[in-house]
Write an enzyme that holds these catalytic residues in place. Structure first.
Site, short mmCIF file in Angstrom:
data_model
loop_
_atom_site.label_atom_id
_atom_site.label_comp_id
_atom_site.label_asym_id
_atom_site.label_seq_id
_atom_site.Cartn_x
_atom_site.Cartn_y
_atom_site.Cartn_z
CG ASP A 182 -8.21 -5.01 1.78
OD1 ASP A 182 -8.80 -4.34 2.38
OD2 ASP A 182 -7.92 -4.88 0.45
CG ASP A 218 -13.64 -7.50 2.49
OD1 ASP A 218 -13.15 -6.48 3.41
OD2 ASP A 218 -14.03 -7.17 1.49
CE LYS A 275 1.99 -17.63 -3.22
NZ LYS A 275 1.16 -18.78 -3.37
CG ASP A 319 -2.00 -20.36 -1.73
OD1 ASP A 319 -1.45 -20.16 -0.70
OD2 ASP A 319 -1.37 -20.88 -2.86
CE1 TYR A 325 -3.53 -2.58 0.93
CE2 TYR A 325 -4.65 -0.64 1.19
CZ TYR A 325 -4.53 -2.03 0.95
OH TYR A 325 -5.88 -2.52 0.70
#
Ligand code: IPM
Ligand code: MG
Length: 363
Positions: A250, A254, A194, A226, A143
């Site tokens: 982020d 959700d 990751k 993942d 970001y």
């Protein structure tokens, strides 16, 4: 003795002002009950600030936030401002606020309330008892990494660039918040990265692993992002506290939100090392239902409770608000997003009134 607190209110856009009005009513009532005196000051951010001043985060707003004890934000954004250049978009105002207040730690709890098990899109046996906390790094990673931009490539085409970067110190400070959080909960922490592909994630994993030596009472596991996304919908009860970078957080928050049935229920806290925290619902500004008295104010009210607990050190007042939320749900009141046939459909204001009543009768 009456304790005094300066609260900056940022109602923002869309449903923001409606749900903020409910939260303020609730805070005033709880203030009376617990001898807390709030002085509320509104300021502009997001689209509302763009319309009034041309920029999404006016310097005056940031300054006012810095000078307060806590900041309560509703939601920002809307179709109207979606086509503006990046530096003028509502989202840029929110990111500026996070950076300007140095809010590197974002706590996003996702708890399934027994009253709402049926509203989840997952099977009841999968979501029943889910109670997890996503600790998201908030002021670093892709970001904010440099270089960023859309540049001319040697071929003559354009090339978009963002950079995912973390320093050791940035990983350590969010790691510490996560270990401390896990320690106060069930003592299990899962770090998500990751590391099989990205160097930045390898460093993340190395630092978190090193930090674990200081927290022998916390059981640390690692997952690739993942797999974590898959596990969250497969069997969410395996998780207690998750810690991850800005972008992965982020996305995963959700997913975690949706386990609980409605994103309209979830609060969040953004904290720095010192200074005021920022408290806001996880959901957005829902421009499609703005101004129609349809919005669910509960995430906003629960964000006010998080403000009391994490920002103003008033855990009893926070617990009382959380209790009132459970109480109105038990009584069957539901806004459209969590409504089911045998419950009572109410609007945003009526939900606020029911909450107020619950607070007053349980006084
Ligand atoms: C969130 C939101 C923000 C983010 C947007 C509005 C900038 O999605 O708080 O999760 O990406 O962090
Ligand atoms: Mg998001």
């Amino acid at each position: 003795m009456v304790q005094q607190f300066r609260i900056t209110l940022l109602p923002g856009d869309g449903i923001g002002p409606e749900i903020m009005a409910v939260a303020v009513k609730i805070l005033k009532e709880i203030g009376q009950q617990f001898h807390l005196q709030f002085s509320f000051q509104e300021a502009l951010v997001g689209g509302a600030a763009i319309d009034a001043t041309g920029e999404p985060l006016p310097a005056q707003t940031l300054q006012q936030c810095q000078n307060s004890d806590a900041v309560l934000l509703a939601a920002i954004g809307g179709y109207k401002w979606d086509t503006l250049p990046r530096h003028q978009r509502p989202e840029t105002g929110l990111l500026g606020l996070r950076a300007g207040l140095k809010l590197f730690a974002n706590l996003r709890p996702a708890t399934i309330l027994p009253q709402l098990i049926e509203t989840s899109s997952l099977k009841p046996e999968v979501v029943e008892g889910v109670d997890l906390m996503v600790v998201r790094e908030l002021t670093g990673g892709i970001y904010f990494g440099q270089p960023r931009g859309i540049f001319a490539a040697e071929t003559g085409e354009k090339r978009g660039v963002n950079t995912m970067a973390y320093t050791e110190a940035e990983v350590d400070r969010i790691g510490r918040v996560a270990f401390e959080t896990a320690r106060k909960r069930s003592g299990r922490l899962c770090s998500v990265d990751k590391a099989n592909v990205l160097e930045v994630s390898q460093l993340w994993r190395d630092r978190i692993t090193l930090l674990a030596q200081e927290y022998p009472d916390v059981v640390l596991t690692h997952l690739y992002v993942d797999n974590a996304a898959m596990q969250l919908v497969r069997w969410p009860k395996q998780f207690d506290t998750l810690v991850t970078s800005n972008l992965f957080g982020d996305i995963l928050s959700d997913i975690a939100a949706m386990l609980t049935g409605s994103i309209g229920m979830l609060p969040s806290a953004s904290l720095g090392a010192a200074g005021p925290g920022l408290f806001e619902p996880v959901h957005g500004s829902a421009p499609d239902i703005a101004g129609q008295d349809k919005a669910n104010p509960l995430a906003q009210v629960l964000s006010a409770a998080m403000m009391l607990r994490h920002g103003l050190n008033q855990p009893e007042a926070a617990a009382k608000i959380e209790q009132a939320v459970l109480s109105v749900l038990t009584q069957g009141y539901r806004t459209g997003d969590i409504h089911s046939p045998e419950t009572t459909l109410v609007g945003c204001q009526a939900m606020g009134d029911a909450l107020l009543q619950a607070l007053q009768t349980e006084h």
